[in-house]
Design a protein around this motif. Structure first.
Motif, PDB file in Angstrom:
ATOM      1  N   GLN A   5      -1.785  23.295  18.620  1.00  0.00           N
ATOM      2  CA  GLN A   5      -1.777  23.235  19.833  1.00  0.00           C
ATOM      3  C   GLN A   5      -3.018  23.430  20.399  1.00  0.00           C
ATOM      4  O   GLN A   5      -3.817  24.270  20.496  1.00  0.00           O
ATOM      5  N   GLN A  59      -5.916  23.481  23.394  1.00  0.00           N
ATOM      6  CA  GLN A  59      -6.109  23.830  24.864  1.00  0.00           C
ATOM      7  C   GLN A  59      -7.279  23.286  25.532  1.00  0.00           C
ATOM      8  O   GLN A  59      -8.242  22.995  24.916  1.00  0.00           O
ATOM      9  N   GLY A  70      -7.309  22.950  18.152  1.00  0.00           N
ATOM     10  CA  GLY A  70      -6.679  21.816  17.458  1.00  0.00           C
ATOM     11  C   GLY A  70      -7.755  20.791  16.831  1.00  0.00           C
ATOM     12  O   GLY A  70      -9.045  21.094  17.197  1.00  0.00           O
ATOM     13  N   TYR A  99      -6.749  13.430  18.667  1.00  0.00           N
ATOM     14  CA  TYR A  99      -6.284  13.303  19.996  1.00  0.00           C
ATOM     15  C   TYR A  99      -6.751  12.162  20.869  1.00  0.00           C
ATOM     16  O   TYR A  99      -7.886  11.935  20.923  1.00  0.00           O
ATOM     17  N   ASN A 107       0.809  15.489  26.397  1.00  0.00           N
ATOM     18  CA  ASN A 107       1.552  16.677  26.553  1.00  0.00           C
ATOM     19  C   ASN A 107       0.803  17.927  26.411  1.00  0.00           C
ATOM     20  O   ASN A 107       1.244  19.120  26.389  1.00  0.00           O
ATOM     21  N   HIS A 108      -0.467  17.764  26.492  1.00  0.00           N
ATOM     22  CA  HIS A 108      -1.507  18.798  26.726  1.00  0.00           C
ATOM     23  C   HIS A 108      -2.453  18.662  28.130  1.00  0.00           C
ATOM     24  O   HIS A 108      -2.909  17.457  28.319  1.00  0.00           O
TER      25      HIS A 108
END
Length: 124
Positions: free
Chosen positions: A1, A3, A27, A32, A112-113
């Protein structure tokens, strides 16, 4: 996950420049796709810029093309947004976003982040 923490916002005069940074942690950053959205007072949140997880593709909103540049440094797990020729219409809270793999999408729901945002104010 992952941040995300933004920095670099502030007050700048029209025509000036500002550089935003977003530090990622928690992560594997290189996996990403990352980007920036913004929300002006009283307006809907809108896409600004994004880059694919590989960094090979970038995407910009028409309103910022030629003025803003997004870049990523996978070694430092950071993404930056260089903003030039700023106008009062660029005022708003800027959010750093990320999603696992994928392209440099303009669609909010695909990310989604989200970071907490950093405020940019451009005075006329």
């Amino acid at each position: 996950q992952v941040q995300l923490v933004e920095s670099g916002g502030g007050l700048v005069q029209a025509g000036g420049s500002l550089s935003l940074s977003c530090a990622a942690s928690g992560g594997t950053f290189s996996r990403y796709a990352v980007g920036w959205f913004r929300q002006a007072p009283g307006k809907e949140r809108e896409f600004v810029a994004a880059t694919s997880y590989s960094g090979g593709t970038t995407n910009y909103a028409d309103s910022v093309k030629g003025r803003f540049t997004i870049s990523r440094d996978n070694a430092k797990s950071m993404v930056a947004l260089q903003m030039n020729s700023l106008s009062p219409e660029d005022t708003g809270v800027y959010y750093c976003v990320a999603k696992l793999f994928g392209l440099a999408s303009q669609t909010q729901l695909q990310y989604n982040h989200w970071g907490q945002g950093t405020r940019v104010t451009v005075s006329s």
